[in-house]
Design a protein around this motif. Structure first.
Motif, short mmCIF file in Angstrom:
data_model
loop_
_atom_site.label_atom_id
_atom_site.label_comp_id
_atom_site.label_asym_id
_atom_site.label_seq_id
_atom_site.Cartn_x
_atom_site.Cartn_y
_atom_site.Cartn_z
N ASP A 35 39.56 47.67 27.38
CA ASP A 35 38.70 46.95 28.55
C ASP A 35 38.18 45.95 27.74
N SER A 36 39.75 44.83 28.75
CA SER A 36 38.62 43.14 27.42
C SER A 36 37.24 42.60 28.21
N GLY A 37 37.36 43.49 28.77
CA GLY A 37 35.56 43.06 29.60
C GLY A 37 34.68 43.70 27.98
N SER A 38 34.74 44.27 27.51
CA SER A 38 34.24 44.98 26.87
C SER A 38 33.61 43.57 25.91
N LEU A 39 34.48 43.14 25.32
CA LEU A 39 34.83 42.14 23.96
C LEU A 39 34.12 41.20 24.32
N TYR A 40 34.36 40.39 25.80
CA TYR A 40 33.25 38.97 26.60
C TYR A 40 31.88 39.77 26.55
N ARG A 41 31.53 41.33 26.87
CA ARG A 41 30.66 41.64 27.33
C ARG A 41 29.32 42.00 25.38
N ALA A 42 31.12 41.90 24.26
CA ALA A 42 30.05 42.74 23.18
C ALA A 42 29.91 41.24 22.31
N ASN A 99 24.89 37.61 31.78
CA ASN A 99 25.07 36.36 30.97
C ASN A 99 26.20 36.18 30.71
N VAL A 100 27.15 37.27 30.91
CA VAL A 100 28.51 37.70 30.06
C VAL A 100 29.65 36.44 31.07
N SER A 101 29.51 36.94 32.63
CA SER A 101 30.68 35.37 32.75
C SER A 101 29.67 34.23 32.37
N ARG A 102 28.45 33.51 31.92
CA ARG A 102 28.75 32.55 31.51
C ARG A 102 29.87 32.50 29.65
N ILE A 109 35.81 31.63 23.62
CA ILE A 109 35.83 33.02 23.29
C ILE A 109 37.01 33.31 23.88
N ARG A 110 37.42 33.20 25.20
CA ARG A 110 39.12 33.76 25.93
C ARG A 110 39.68 33.53 24.88
N GLU A 111 40.24 32.88 24.15
CA GLU A 111 41.54 32.67 23.00
C GLU A 111 40.63 34.19 21.83
N ASP A 129 42.87 46.57 30.47
CA ASP A 129 42.46 46.14 32.25
C ASP A 129 41.54 44.44 31.93
N GLY A 130 41.51 43.95 33.13
CA GLY A 130 40.20 43.14 32.59
C GLY A 130 40.52 41.96 33.66
N ARG A 131 40.59 40.68 33.58
CA ARG A 131 41.03 39.50 35.08
C ARG A 131 42.32 38.47 34.86
N ASP A 132 43.05 38.31 33.55
CA ASP A 132 43.74 37.56 33.30
C ASP A 132 44.71 37.93 32.67
N MET A 133 45.26 40.17 32.85
CA MET A 133 45.64 40.48 31.58
C MET A 133 47.31 40.17 32.00
N GLY A 134 47.26 40.27 33.29
CA GLY A 134 49.20 40.47 33.74
C GLY A 134 48.88 38.79 34.18
N GLU A 180 28.86 37.68 44.03
CA GLU A 180 27.65 36.15 43.92
C GLU A 180 28.77 36.96 42.28
N ARG A 181 29.33 37.98 40.93
CA ARG A 181 29.81 38.02 40.15
C ARG A 181 31.30 37.45 40.90
N ASP A 182 31.69 38.17 42.20
CA ASP A 182 33.08 37.63 42.67
C ASP A 182 33.09 35.80 42.46
N ARG A 184 31.76 34.02 40.45
CA ARG A 184 31.44 33.76 39.31
C ARG A 184 32.61 33.67 38.72
N ASP A 185 32.92 34.45 39.18
CA ASP A 185 34.35 35.45 38.07
C ASP A 185 36.16 34.98 38.67
N ALA A 186 35.70 33.95 39.66
CA ALA A 186 37.19 33.73 41.16
C ALA A 186 38.06 32.58 39.78
N LYS A 187 37.73 32.21 39.32
CA LYS A 187 38.76 31.56 38.32
C LYS A 187 40.13 32.11 37.85
N GLN A 188 38.93 33.05 37.10
CA GLN A 188 40.24 33.90 36.36
C GLN A 188 41.30 35.35 36.97
N THR A 189 40.20 35.40 38.09
CA THR A 189 40.33 36.61 38.79
C THR A 189 41.43 36.40 39.84
#
Ligand code: DC
Length: 220
Positions: A35-42, A99-102, A109-111, A129-134, A180-182, A184-189
């Motif tokens: 779950d790649s989102g878990s790393l942004y969260r961590a 705060n995770v979207s920031r 951090i993405r790298e 799974d994530g936003r930009d895996m594919g 709102e989250r959609d 904030r995350d639109a660019k990479q989703t």
């Protein structure tokens, strides 16, 4: 170097059911779920421990705080640790979610996340799974799925997941938060051109899993 493992990439917006679906697909196929989102969260949890003013965060300060984060494997799933300790409750908490979207907007951090996810996929067949895996992380994935669902249905799922008794008001509020989250995350989703989009609004969890497992048997 060419990859010798199989990658199934599942992307989509917040609360589209990516992580739970990816975990079940991984269990059915005997793959590892990441779950790649878990790393942004961590990374966000790590910086929040030392600095409570998100407006002062820089790529350098977040990277430094996130240095002790590791991805550990337990059977078919992975979870992040901070200084050797599991932090599941902390990364799912309100402060991190707000705060995770920031943090996810920071290129370095993405790298950092992408390198950790790619490293985990070197030695195991994975469902990521994530936003930009594919699109960004595994443009050569063996199967790419993009899960979507109506925002009100996603809000209802979130409330059910939390065990919160649902009222129209709570559902309205959660729908607004999801939209709102959609934004904030639109660019990479964005779906990869070769992704298969599945609208899960009217599907049960097991129907989604069955569809993806069937597609994986065709493709993989
Ligand atoms: O899926 P999630 O809610 O756990 O994701 C947490 C945050 O990380 C969210 O703001 C989107 C972002 N994210 C991202 O930008 N790219 C990914 N591959 C995964 C998550």
């Amino acid at each position: 170097m060419t990859r010798r493992t199989t990658v199934i990439a599942i992307d989509g917006p917040a609360a589209s059911g990516k992580s739970s679906t990816a975990q079940m697909v991984a269990e059915r196929l005997g793959f590892l779920h990441i779950d790649s989102g878990s790393l942004y969260r961590a990374a966000t949890a790590a910086i929040l421990r030392s600095d409570h003013d998100p407006s002062a965060w820089t790529e350098e300060s977040v990277l430094a705080a996130a240095a002790p984060v590791e991805l550990r494997t337990a059977r078919t799933s992975c979870y992040p640790t901070l200084a050797g300790k599991a932090i599941e409750d902390e990364i799912r908490g309100h402060d991190v979610t707000r705060n995770v979207s920031r943090v996810a907007q920071m290129p370095r951090i993405r790298e950092w996340v992408n390198a950790k996810v790619r490293a985990a996929a070197e030695s195991a067949n994975v469902v990521v799974d994530g936003r930009d895996m594919g699109t960004v992380v595994f443009p050569d994935a063996d199967l790419k799925i993009f899960l979507i669902a109506d925002s009100r249905e996603r809000a209802a799922r979130r409330l059910r997941q939390r065990g919160t008794p649902t009222s129209e008001q709570l559902l309205d509020d959660e729908t607004i938060r999801i939209r709102e989250r959609d934004e904030r995350d639109a660019k990479q989703t964005v779906p990869a051109p070769d992704a298969i989009t599945i609208d899960t609004t009217a599907l049960s969890q097991s129907e989604q899993v069955d569809q993806i497992v069937a597609l994986s048997k065709d493709r993989v």
